[in-house]
Design a protein around this motif. Structure first.
Motif, PDB file in Angstrom:
ATOM      1  N   GLU A  56       0.934  -1.367  -0.078  1.00  0.00           N
ATOM      2  CA  GLU A  56      -0.034  -0.044   0.104  1.00  0.00           C
ATOM      3  C   GLU A  56       0.727   1.537   0.028  1.00  0.00           C
ATOM      4  O   GLU A  56       0.467   2.212  -0.775  1.00  0.00           O
ATOM      5  N   ARG A 105       1.228   4.073  -3.287  1.00  0.00           N
ATOM      6  CA  ARG A 105       0.625   5.452  -2.951  1.00  0.00           C
ATOM      7  C   ARG A 105       2.027   6.525  -3.400  1.00  0.00           C
ATOM      8  O   ARG A 105       1.597   7.203  -4.020  1.00  0.00           O
ATOM      9  N   ASP A 116       1.914  11.347   2.519  1.00  0.00           N
ATOM     10  CA  ASP A 116       1.452  12.561   1.776  1.00  0.00           C
ATOM     11  C   ASP A 116       2.073  13.919   1.458  1.00  0.00           C
ATOM     12  O   ASP A 116       2.260  14.733   0.762  1.00  0.00           O
TER      13      ASP A 116
END
Length: 251
Positions: free
Chosen positions: A194, A198, A241
């Motif tokens: 994951e 991303r 992020d």
């Protein structure tokens, strides 16, 4: 206070040196680029003379098993001898979370040997074990690529930004030696596949990521929690992020 940063021109080293210098410390950025070689001993005695703290952030020049093992063992012995002669009061080394839980990975075995040398010396020490750096996700993806597919082993990842690692290392330089291990990690824990998915999406890379029970992590077999802290750890502030936003802005 005089602080010597071995590997002071590398990724974590250069960031740590900058933090310490902003704090007004006398810092020596020691590396082969600055005439200090911990394997040959060149410039080492002079560099650590008068130092209160030595931070070892050096890395082997190759991932070849024999080269890695020779580097960390020879460098470790030379550092211990030079620091003992100089009366260094705190030795700090950056290691890896889970380095003792992936025995079939040659780099991790070499880091275990390095840690044992530090523990066997009479120099007060702190070993900082860090999770994988966010900056290395691209390299992990490349090493795990099969055609257009990135094959990753099952397990969890908790990557940390290099800036956060450097901040933790600099902070430890002003604490008392633990004569033990402290662990640092990123603020976000998720499945290995994951995290890499991303990352690739964030940089616009079309490769597909799959979880493959037969895949290895640079030759090592992983369990679910091989690469994440099992107990207490200091957590960085930068999640994936936020790091990707900074990466895209720099790009």
């Amino acid at each position: 206070m005089k602080i010597v940063v071995i590997g002071g021109t590398g990724l974590i080293g250069s960031k740590t040196v900058a933090i310490l210098r902003r704090g007004g410390q006398q810092v020596v950025a020691a590396s082969p680029k600055t005439g200090v070689n911990t394997v040959t001993g060149e410039g080492l005695k002079k560099a650590v003379a008068g130092a209160q703290v030595v931070i070892d952030l050096s890395n082997a020049p190759s991932f070849d098993p024999e080269v890695v093992s020779e580097f960390f063992e020879t460098s470790g012995r030379n550092l211990a001898a030079a620091e003992t002669a100089a009366g260094v009061r705190h030795h700090i080394t950056l290691s890896i979370v889970g380095t003792d839980r992936v025995p079939d990975q040659s780099y991790y075995r070499a880091k275990v040997s390095q840690e044992k040398l530090i523990e066997a010396s009479r120099i007060p020490y702190t070993i900082i074990r860090s999770t994988q750096f966010l900056e290395f996700l691209g390299g992990i993806a490349d090493a795990s690529t099969d055609g257009s597919i990135v094959r990753l082993p099952p397990g969890l990842l908790q990557p940390i930004a290099a800036d956060d690692v450097a901040a933790f290392v600099a902070d430890v330089a002003f604490t008392n030696p633990r004569n033990g291990i402290v662990e640092v990690a990123g603020p976000e824990r998720a499945e290995f596949n994951e995290i890499v998915t991303r990352y690739l999406k964030g940089i616009g890379d079309p490769r597909k990521v799959v979880k493959d029970p037969q895949a290895r992590y640079f030759g090592g077999r992983l369990d679910e929690r091989s690469l994440v802290p099992l107990g207490e750890a200091r957590l960085g502030r930068t999640n994936l992020d936020e790091w990707l936003r900074r990466f895209q802005k720099r790009a």
